[in-house]
Design a protein around this motif. Sequence first.
Motif, mmCIF file in Angstrom:
data_model
loop_
_atom_site.group_PDB
_atom_site.id
_atom_site.type_symbol
_atom_site.label_atom_id
_atom_site.label_comp_id
_atom_site.label_asym_id
_atom_site.label_seq_id
_atom_site.Cartn_x
_atom_site.Cartn_y
_atom_site.Cartn_z
ATOM 1 N N LEU A 51 0.824 -1.196 0.000
ATOM 2 C CA LEU A 51 0.000 0.000 0.000
ATOM 3 C C LEU A 51 0.862 1.252 0.000
ATOM 4 O O LEU A 51 1.937 1.282 0.604
ATOM 5 C CB LEU A 51 -0.895 0.012 1.239
ATOM 6 C CG LEU A 51 -1.747 -1.236 1.459
ATOM 7 C CD1 LEU A 51 -2.390 -1.190 2.834
ATOM 8 C CD2 LEU A 51 -2.803 -1.369 0.367
ATOM 9 N N TYR A 108 0.289 -4.754 3.049
ATOM 10 C CA TYR A 108 -1.058 -4.874 3.609
ATOM 11 C C TYR A 108 -1.053 -5.772 4.842
ATOM 12 O O TYR A 108 -1.706 -5.468 5.842
ATOM 13 C CB TYR A 108 -1.997 -5.432 2.542
ATOM 14 C CG TYR A 108 -3.431 -5.593 2.994
ATOM 15 C CD1 TYR A 108 -4.314 -4.515 2.985
ATOM 16 C CD2 TYR A 108 -3.912 -6.831 3.424
ATOM 17 C CE1 TYR A 108 -5.626 -4.662 3.394
ATOM 18 C CE2 TYR A 108 -5.222 -6.984 3.833
ATOM 19 C CZ TYR A 108 -6.074 -5.893 3.818
ATOM 20 O OH TYR A 108 -7.370 -6.053 4.235
ATOM 21 N N GLY A 285 -15.114 3.515 2.448
ATOM 22 C CA GLY A 285 -14.064 2.690 1.873
ATOM 23 C C GLY A 285 -14.545 1.888 0.679
ATOM 24 O O GLY A 285 -15.286 2.399 -0.167
ATOM 25 N N ASN A 286 -14.134 0.626 0.608
ATOM 26 C CA ASN A 286 -14.486 -0.212 -0.540
ATOM 27 C C ASN A 286 -15.970 -0.499 -0.645
ATOM 28 O O ASN A 286 -16.444 -0.919 -1.709
ATOM 29 C CB ASN A 286 -13.712 -1.526 -0.486
ATOM 30 C CG ASN A 286 -12.264 -1.367 -0.900
ATOM 31 O OD1 ASN A 286 -11.895 -0.371 -1.510
ATOM 32 N ND2 ASN A 286 -11.440 -2.348 -0.564
ATOM 33 N N LEU A 299 -7.146 3.465 -0.854
ATOM 34 C CA LEU A 299 -7.153 3.357 0.601
ATOM 35 C C LEU A 299 -7.111 4.732 1.248
ATOM 36 O O LEU A 299 -7.766 4.961 2.272
ATOM 37 C CB LEU A 299 -5.982 2.509 1.081
ATOM 38 C CG LEU A 299 -5.854 2.366 2.604
ATOM 39 C CD1 LEU A 299 -7.131 1.802 3.231
ATOM 40 C CD2 LEU A 299 -4.655 1.509 2.982
#
Length: 386
Positions: A51, A108, A285-286, A299
């Motif tokens: 990330l 991650y 977020g996702n 992210l």
Amino acid sequence: MHTPPLHTQIAVIGAGPVGVLAALALQRQGKQVLLIEARPQHTVIRDKRTLALSFNSVAAFAAAGIELPQDESTPIIDVHISQQGLFGRTLLRAADMGVAALGLTVDYAVLMRQCEAALVAQQTDVLWNTQVRRVRTLKHFAELSLEHNGESHQLTADWVILAEGGHLTDGLPGLQRHSYDYRQSALVTTLTFEQAGNGTAYERFADEGPFALLPYHDAWRLVWTRSPEDAIALKEMPFEAFASRFEAAFGSRLGALQSRGELAVFPLQLKQLNKVYSGRVICIGNAAQTMHPVAAQGLNLGVRDALAVSRLLGQARNLNQPDLAVHYAADRRLDAHAIVGFTHSLVTLFDHPDLVLKLGRSGVMSLLDSLPSARKKFTEQLIFGL
């Protein structure tokens, strides 16, 4: 926590980095929070992603008690943006922003390990090994149907924050997920060159597909956008042939390519909800958006979602206010749509082979690099959002 309660003020579904950050931030503001996660506690994370966290994201995790070890993370000092075969480049510098680094890279798996350690240290209530089968939003609360350790349970909450992959949004009134298939894949690997790591991240708009080269200890992590067929071919290519293809796209600024790590290929899509709430459920977020990785903003956008929702609900004296979700959506609209649009345009416009467009892009990069105030503003928006 061994058994689910009957009610909680705020239920956060999904113990990824964004969900953990929201739960910890709300708990620190005195709210009753329950974090719900499908995987068992202490699960070994096998995700190989690396990330790129912005300065703002690193600070947010630190403020929540999630410390990233220096020996397992790598500072991003500068970002070098260029285009293959033409003039013009932009250099974003940490020094221009008065910070030691624009951000850092971290695996991650390392971030998840530190998130779980923070949950234990702060005694956060977590239901591990718990599947959320259904979310219903009612007038005064939301209702969750759970399967915890093989048994069914019902749980109500004043508010539910969805921070998982987004599948639970399918049954919620008023929510629609818009998808765009880029018909591309990301090829991910670790590269070492003659020159060791220098803290510079490279964003390169190459003729065969844009890529990011992120500092990673003494090496770099490559994320190269290619057609699915090209990505598989590169994955299966002998090292010498791969090195020739990559050096043609990147040049020799770091010297010869010396080694290549394990390669992985991931399909790329854009997914975004038409709105980020339904009744007493807020999506972050996702669950709200998944993005192309070319600008490494996914992210970081989710972190800003978590900060915004925790600030809004954390400061609310009375959680029985249905319009809190409306305020959250208004607060996040500009940042979310701008970053998603910016990332999408990088893929769709900068990947275009037309020479006139390429010359125009080179001119824009040169102009941005020559205007310190504009370059600083652009950098600020990437690391802090809009």
